[in-house]
Design a protein around this motif. Structure first.
Motif: not given
Ligand SMILES: Nc1ncnc2c1ncn2[C@@H]1O[C@H](COP(=O)(O)OP(=O)(O)O)[C@@H](O)[C@H]1O
Ligand SMILES: *[C@@H]1O[C@H](CO)[C@@H](O)[C@H](O)[C@H]1NC(C)=O
Ligand SMILES: *[C@@H]1O[C@H](CO)[C@@H](O)[C@H](O)[C@H]1NC(C)=O
Ligand SMILES: *[C@@H]1O[C@H](CO)[C@@H](O)[C@H](O)[C@H]1NC(C)=O
Ligand SMILES: *[C@@H]1O[C@H](CO)[C@@H](O)[C@H](O)[C@H]1NC(C)=O
Ligand SMILES: [Mg+2]
Length: 409
Positions: A359-366, A386-392, A396-397
């Protein structure tokens, strides 16, 4: 410059452009009034009218020749991308030569070599692959290979028994995917890799050419991924093989253009479809470490996902963990595996498990490349980036949103 053509999709951005142009109208029309008065004086004489007429003709001529030569050049380069014809021919000819001498085999060899009804349309020579594009009656045939010639690959000793050979094939697949296929699934596995395989209880089922071809294919990570990770439904199908060459399903490569909002929303759904399938792969989510739009393609069969066209760096989670944690290191930069981040654990002298996620990489690069800083809380996918949150918790969300809105992917 604002040109008044609208093709529907472009209307939003045209409106934005048009509003910017309005300011320029006032000084422009003032100028035109002065100019008209001057012109009227000149135009009283017939001589100046003729001069004007000739100038107008010349301008029209220049504009016409400029546009014509321009569009001509453009259409030529579109129809015939420049590529090394002689190399492309050499690759095919040496493959077909080996086939005709019985050195290699495969289910598309005959179609490719015996009654060639195709024309070469492109050869891509990138960092890690050669991709040949052929055209057969408007149909695109994509042939992929890591190295161009069968002689570039390791050979298998013909004295090795078939049992040993197929055991070794199973080991290679397990080494590459960490899916731990037991030896009793061996026949099923060979059949997946080599569709014409039929176990012959009285002797060899694979000819020497078969073995040589399969062995060369197994030296290409992407081939194994296409075949074994096919279950994930995010990689293109392999339509056939010949020698070390595999034919991949034709995909429409993604092109980064100025996309407009409603099209971007569709692209976002496609990206989420792919991401969802990564996390649904068996019990071993897929990890992708070479994330970029250029490596994604669209398949006619799948309306809500991109396909991972370049699958060299697609791993199961266990495989990537094994890869990273077996890597010896002194500094952190020895632990970066392209988009998959890891750090050097100086207590063990080895790299850690992956620290970021898909998810991090999809957000950042795409996604950020597509939407920039625009996002709204009402779009759950954009909010996740965009919302800083816990990756787990974020995952889940997302899974919940996916199961509601992308249940059919
Ligand atoms: N299945 C396919 N359908 C259409 N074009 C493809 C396909 N696979 C590869 N290509 C073309 O070949 C190029 C390189 O393929 P890719 O697998 O990304 O190689 P590399 O590993 O060298 O980056 C792609 O950018 C695309 O233009
Ligand atoms: C085309 O490929 C051949 C090898 O097959 C090579 O010798 C030649 O230099 C290449 N031409 C170009 C323009 O790259
Ligand atoms: C080759 O392609 C042409 C059309 O371009 C088609 O009419 C013909 O049947 C094809 N031949 C073979 C052997 O497939
Ligand atoms: C490990 O590295 C960190 C910095 O990356 C450093 O602060 C720490 O002292 C190091 N520990 C050991 C045992 O070397
Ligand atoms: C993230 O949240 C989960 C529960 O939602 C919790 O178990 C985990 O410890 C949290 N991780 C971090 C790094 O805060
Ligand atoms: Mg690529």
């Amino acid at each position: 410059m604002h040109i008044g053509f609208n093709d529907g999709i472009d209307s939003d951005s045209d409106r934005i452009l048009a509003s910017g142009d309005e300011d320029e109208n006032t000084p422009c029309s003032n100028f035109r009034i002065n100019e008209d008065r001057l012109l009227n004086k000149f135009c009283c004489s017939r001589f100046f009218r003729i001069i004007l007429f000739i100038i107008a003709l010349m301008i029209i001529y220049f504009i016409y020749t400029f546009l014509f030569s321009h569009s001509h050049a453009a259409s030529q380069s579109e129809n015939q991308p420049s590529f090394n014809h002689s190399k492309a021919n050499q690759i095919i000819h040496s493959l077909c030569d080996s086939y005709k001498h019985g050195a290699v085999s495969g289910d598309i060899c005959s179609k490719l070599c015996n009654s060639p009804n195709w024309t070469l349309s492109d050869l891509y020579e990138g960092g890690s692959k050669h991709v040949l594009k052929l055209k057969e009656n408007d149909k695109n045939i994509i042939l992929k290979m890591h190295l161009p010639y069968i002689t570039n690959y390791d050979h298998v000793d013909p004295k090795v028994s078939e049992e040993e050979f197929t055991d070794k094939v199973t080991d290679i697949i397990n080494e590459q995917t960490n899916l731990n296929w037991p030896k009793r699934y061996k026949n099923h596995l060979i059949k997946t890799l080599w569709p014409s395989y039929k176990k012959n209880p009285n002797g060899n089922s694979l000819s020497e050419a078969d073995r040589r071809s399969l062995w060369a294919l197994l030296q290409q990570d992407e081939f194994i991924n296409f075949k074994i990770l096919q279950l994930s439904r995010v990689v293109p199908k392999v339509l056939g093989t010949c020698g070390h060459v595999y034919q991949a399903e034709y995909l429409i490569p993604f092109r980064m253009k100025g996309y407009y909002m409603n099209l971007k929303a569709k692209i976002l759904v496609h990206l989420m479809g792919t991401l969802k399938l990564f996390y649904e792969f068996l019990n071993d989510p897929l990890q992708w470490c070479d994330v970029k739009f250029e490596n994604l393609g669209l398949s006619a069969d799948y309306p809500k996902r991109f396909v991972v066209m370049d699958s060299d760096m697609l791993y199961t989670e266990t495989k990537l963990r094994a890869l990273l944690t077996s890597q010896k290191c002194v500094t952190d930069d020895q632990c970066m595996h392209f988009d998959c981040e890891s750090r050097c654990d100086n207590t063990t002298g080895h790299c850690t498990d992956r620290l970021n996620d898909n998810v991090d990489v999809f957000c950042k690069k795409l996604i950020n490349r597509l939407f920039g800083n625009y996002w709204s809380k009402s779009n759950r996918y954009l909010a996740a980036c965009h919302e800083a949150q816990n990756a787990t918790k974020r995952l889940a969300d997302l899974r919940l949103v996916w199961s509601w809105s992308l249940s059919d992917v």
